[in-house]
Design an enzyme around this catalytic site. Structure first.
Site, PDB file in Angstrom:
ATOM      1  N   LYS A  21       0.830  -1.202   0.000  1.00 35.50           N
ATOM      2  CA  LYS A  21       0.000   0.000   0.000  1.00 35.50           C
ATOM      3  C   LYS A  21       0.867   1.256   0.000  1.00 35.50           C
ATOM      4  O   LYS A  21       2.007   1.265   0.428  1.00 35.50           O
ATOM      5  CB  LYS A  21      -0.926   0.018   1.218  1.00 35.50           C
ATOM      6  CG  LYS A  21      -1.968  -1.070   1.202  1.00 35.50           C
ATOM      7  CD  LYS A  21      -2.997  -0.790   0.118  1.00 35.50           C
ATOM      8  CE  LYS A  21      -4.132  -1.773   0.183  1.00 35.50           C
ATOM      9  NZ  LYS A  21      -4.371  -2.509  -1.017  1.00 35.50           N
ATOM     10  N   ARG A  55      -4.613 -10.568   3.125  1.00 37.66           N
ATOM     11  CA  ARG A  55      -4.705 -10.475   1.671  1.00 37.66           C
ATOM     12  C   ARG A  55      -3.350  -9.953   1.215  1.00 37.66           C
ATOM     13  O   ARG A  55      -2.927  -8.874   1.626  1.00 37.66           O
ATOM     14  CB  ARG A  55      -5.808  -9.496   1.274  1.00 37.66           C
ATOM     15  CG  ARG A  55      -5.966  -9.354  -0.218  1.00 37.66           C
ATOM     16  CD  ARG A  55      -6.272  -7.861  -0.497  1.00 37.66           C
ATOM     17  NE  ARG A  55      -5.863  -7.452  -1.807  1.00 37.66           N
ATOM     18  CZ  ARG A  55      -4.701  -6.923  -2.122  1.00 37.66           C
ATOM     19  NH1 ARG A  55      -3.775  -6.759  -1.204  1.00 37.66           N
ATOM     20  NH2 ARG A  55      -4.427  -6.553  -3.333  1.00 37.66           N
TER      21      ARG A  55
END
Length: 73
Positions: A21, A55
């Site tokens: 991210k 995930r």
């Protein structure tokens, strides 16, 4: 991540998806492709805070983190 306990305390499995991210690679001053170490650190912290599901993009490294945290907790 600081509020994960709020969701964990609801009693449902907690899924965390932080792989590569922006918050990771910007903090480290690298690219998304270079953020593996930071991702692994945050996956480990997530597991220690009660995450049940990760995930991820990098499966091998995540499995290693799950194995190690499982031995410690």
């Amino acid at each position: 991540m600081s509020g994960m306990h709020t969701y964990r305390d609801l009693g449902y499995p907690l899924l965390v998806g932080i792989s590569r991210k922006t918050m990771i690679y910007k903090a480290l001053g690298c690219t998304a492709n270079e953020a593996l170490n930071g991702t692994t650190v945050l996956n480990t912290i997530s597991l220690m805070k009660g995450a049940s599901i990760l995930r991820v993009h990098d499966v091998k490294e995540a499995v290693e983190a799950v194995k190690l945290v499982g031995r410690l907790i």
